[in-house]
Design a protein around this motif. Sequence first.
Motif, PDB file in Angstrom:
ATOM      1  N   GLY A  28      38.681 -29.909 -28.585  1.00 17.83           N
ATOM      2  CA  GLY A  28      39.995 -30.252 -28.045  1.00 17.83           C
ATOM      3  C   GLY A  28      40.195 -29.655 -26.661  1.00 17.83           C
ATOM      4  O   GLY A  28      40.709 -30.323 -25.747  1.00 17.83           O
ATOM      5  N   HIS A  29      39.777 -28.406 -26.512  1.00 17.11           N
ATOM      6  CA  HIS A  29      39.867 -27.750 -25.205  1.00 17.11           C
ATOM      7  C   HIS A  29      38.999 -28.477 -24.184  1.00 17.11           C
ATOM      8  O   HIS A  29      39.409 -28.704 -23.034  1.00 17.11           O
ATOM      9  N   HIS A  30      37.801 -28.871 -24.602  1.00 18.51           N
ATOM     10  CA  HIS A  30      36.890 -29.577 -23.702  1.00 18.51           C
ATOM     11  C   HIS A  30      37.463 -30.924 -23.281  1.00 18.51           C
ATOM     12  O   HIS A  30      37.374 -31.316 -22.106  1.00 18.51           O
ATOM     13  N   LEU A  31      38.070 -31.641 -24.218  1.00 16.98           N
ATOM     14  CA  LEU A  31      38.656 -32.939 -23.894  1.00 16.98           C
ATOM     15  C   LEU A  31      39.798 -32.786 -22.893  1.00 16.98           C
ATOM     16  O   LEU A  31      39.903 -33.553 -21.925  1.00 16.98           O
ATOM     17  N   ARG A  32      40.646 -31.770 -23.116  1.00 20.03           N
ATOM     18  CA  ARG A  32      41.758 -31.535 -22.186  1.00 20.03           C
ATOM     19  C   ARG A  32      41.237 -31.129 -20.807  1.00 20.03           C
ATOM     20  O   ARG A  32      41.742 -31.589 -19.773  1.00 20.03           O
ATOM     21  N   LEU A  33      40.210 -30.277 -20.812  1.00 16.53           N
ATOM     22  CA  LEU A  33      39.649 -29.835 -19.533  1.00 16.53           C
ATOM     23  C   LEU A  33      38.978 -30.988 -18.800  1.00 16.53           C
ATOM     24  O   LEU A  33      39.096 -31.109 -17.570  1.00 16.53           O
ATOM     25  N   GLU A  66      38.579 -26.820 -32.224  1.00 17.60           N
ATOM     26  CA  GLU A  66      39.372 -26.229 -31.142  1.00 17.60           C
ATOM     27  C   GLU A  66      38.639 -26.337 -29.800  1.00 17.60           C
ATOM     28  O   GLU A  66      39.238 -26.673 -28.770  1.00 17.60           O
ATOM     29  N   ARG A  68      39.784 -34.068 -18.875  1.00 15.90           N
ATOM     30  CA  ARG A  68      40.843 -34.881 -18.269  1.00 15.90           C
ATOM     31  C   ARG A  68      41.406 -34.198 -17.020  1.00 15.90           C
ATOM     32  O   ARG A  68      41.643 -34.848 -15.992  1.00 15.90           O
ATOM     33  N   GLN A  69      41.607 -32.879 -17.107  1.00 17.84           N
ATOM     34  CA  GLN A  69      42.115 -32.145 -15.948  1.00 17.84           C
ATOM     35  C   GLN A  69      41.141 -32.230 -14.771  1.00 17.84           C
ATOM     36  O   GLN A  69      41.559 -32.404 -13.619  1.00 17.84           O
ATOM     37  N   GLU A  80      33.154 -37.396 -19.928  1.00 16.49           N
ATOM     38  CA  GLU A  80      32.854 -35.997 -19.646  1.00 16.49           C
ATOM     39  C   GLU A  80      31.843 -35.891 -18.511  1.00 16.49           C
ATOM     40  O   GLU A  80      31.149 -36.854 -18.171  1.00 16.49           O
ATOM     41  N   GLU A 124      33.758 -27.104 -16.930  1.00 18.58           N
ATOM     42  CA  GLU A 124      33.716 -28.141 -17.965  1.00 18.58           C
ATOM     43  C   GLU A 124      32.338 -28.209 -18.620  1.00 18.58           C
ATOM     44  O   GLU A 124      32.218 -28.299 -19.848  1.00 18.58           O
ATOM     45  N   GLU A 139      41.421 -35.661 -13.266  1.00 17.39           N
ATOM     46  CA  GLU A 139      42.681 -35.826 -12.531  1.00 17.39           C
ATOM     47  C   GLU A 139      42.649 -35.076 -11.201  1.00 17.39           C
ATOM     48  O   GLU A 139      43.049 -35.607 -10.161  1.00 17.39           O
TER      49      GLU A 139
END
Length: 339
Positions: free
Chosen positions: A282-287, A279, A289-290, A104, A211, A293
Motif C-alpha cells: 500500500g505504501h509502495h502504491l501511494r509512493l 502495508e 503515484r506521488q 511503478e 520508490e 505526480e
Amino acid sequence: MKIDYQKKVALLHKQKKRGVKLETLEKTKASVSHLHTRYIVDMQSMDSTVSEINRLRDKQLYPKLMDLVDGMGNMWSSMHRHHKSQFLIISGIRAFEVPPVPRETTDLHYKQTCELRDIVREWHMQFEKLMDHQKGYIRALNAWLKLNLIPIESNLKEKVSSPPRQVEPPIKNLLHAWHDQLERLPVELAKTAIKSFAEVISNIVVLQEEEVSLRRRCEETRRDLDRKKAQFEDWHSRYTERRASLGEETNPEAADAPSEDPVTERRIAIEEVEIRLKEEEGHHLRLARQVREKTLANLRMHLPELFRNMADFSFFCHDMYSSLRKSAVLPVPREEDQG
C-alpha cells in the motif's frame, strides 16, 4: 640592430667634432655604413614578412572566418528549428494525466532516468565550454590582430621601400563586431535553463530511488512470505502424519493443562508477514503515484521552459551570425597556395 646603428652614428658625430684622425673617422664611417646596409636589409626582410602575414590574414584567414560565420549561422538556425519543434511537441505534456493505477518505476526506467540526468549534466558542461571557447577564440584573434596592426617605424633618413599598409583590413571590423555581439548574448539564460532542468531530473532520480527501494523491500517481503508458507506446508504435512501415526494417546493429567498449538503459532507468524506485505504494498502504491505526480508536475513546468529558452537563445545566435555576415566586407578571392 637599430640601437647599435644609432650608437655608431652618435660616435661618428662626436669624432667629427673632436677632429679625430682621418683613419679612425673612416673606420667609424665604414662601420656606420655597414650597419645602415644591414638595417635596410633587415627592414626590407621584415616588411616582406609582414606583407606575407597580411596576405595570409586577408586572403586565407579572413575567408575562413567568414566560412565559420556561415557555418555557425547555419548550425544555430538548425538548432532554433529543432528547439522550437521540441517546445511545440513538449507543450502537449500539459494534457497528460497520471492514471488511477500508475505504473511503478522499473529498474530499467530508473536506469534511463539516471542516464538522462547524466546527459543533461554533460549538455550543460559542453554548452558552457562551447560559449567560453568561442569567446576565448575571438579574444585571442583580436589580441593577435592588435599586434599585427602595430606599424613598424624607421628613424632612418632613407626611405625603405615597403608595400602600403592597410590601416583597417576587413578582418578588424569582423572580429570587433564578433567580440561585442558574443558578449551581448544571453548565455546565462540558456545555461541556467539547462542547469535547472538537470536539477529537476536529479530530484526525480531521488524520488525514483526511494520508490525502487520500497519496491525491492516489498519483493523481499513477498519472497519471505512464500518461503514461510512453503516451510509451513512442509512442516504441517509432516506434523499431521506424525500425529496420525501416534494416534490420540494423551496423558490424562496433562489433558487439562494449557498447551500451545504449534500450528496456530506458525499461522500467526505467516499472517504477520502477510500484514506487513500488505502495508508495504500500500505504501509502495501511494509512493508510486506521488512519484508520477511530482515527475509530471516538474516536467510540465520545466521542460517547455527549457526548450523555449533554448529556442530563444539559438535564435539570438543565428541572428548574430546573420548580422555579422551582412555587415562583413565580401572576402577577397582566394589564391592557390604557393609551393
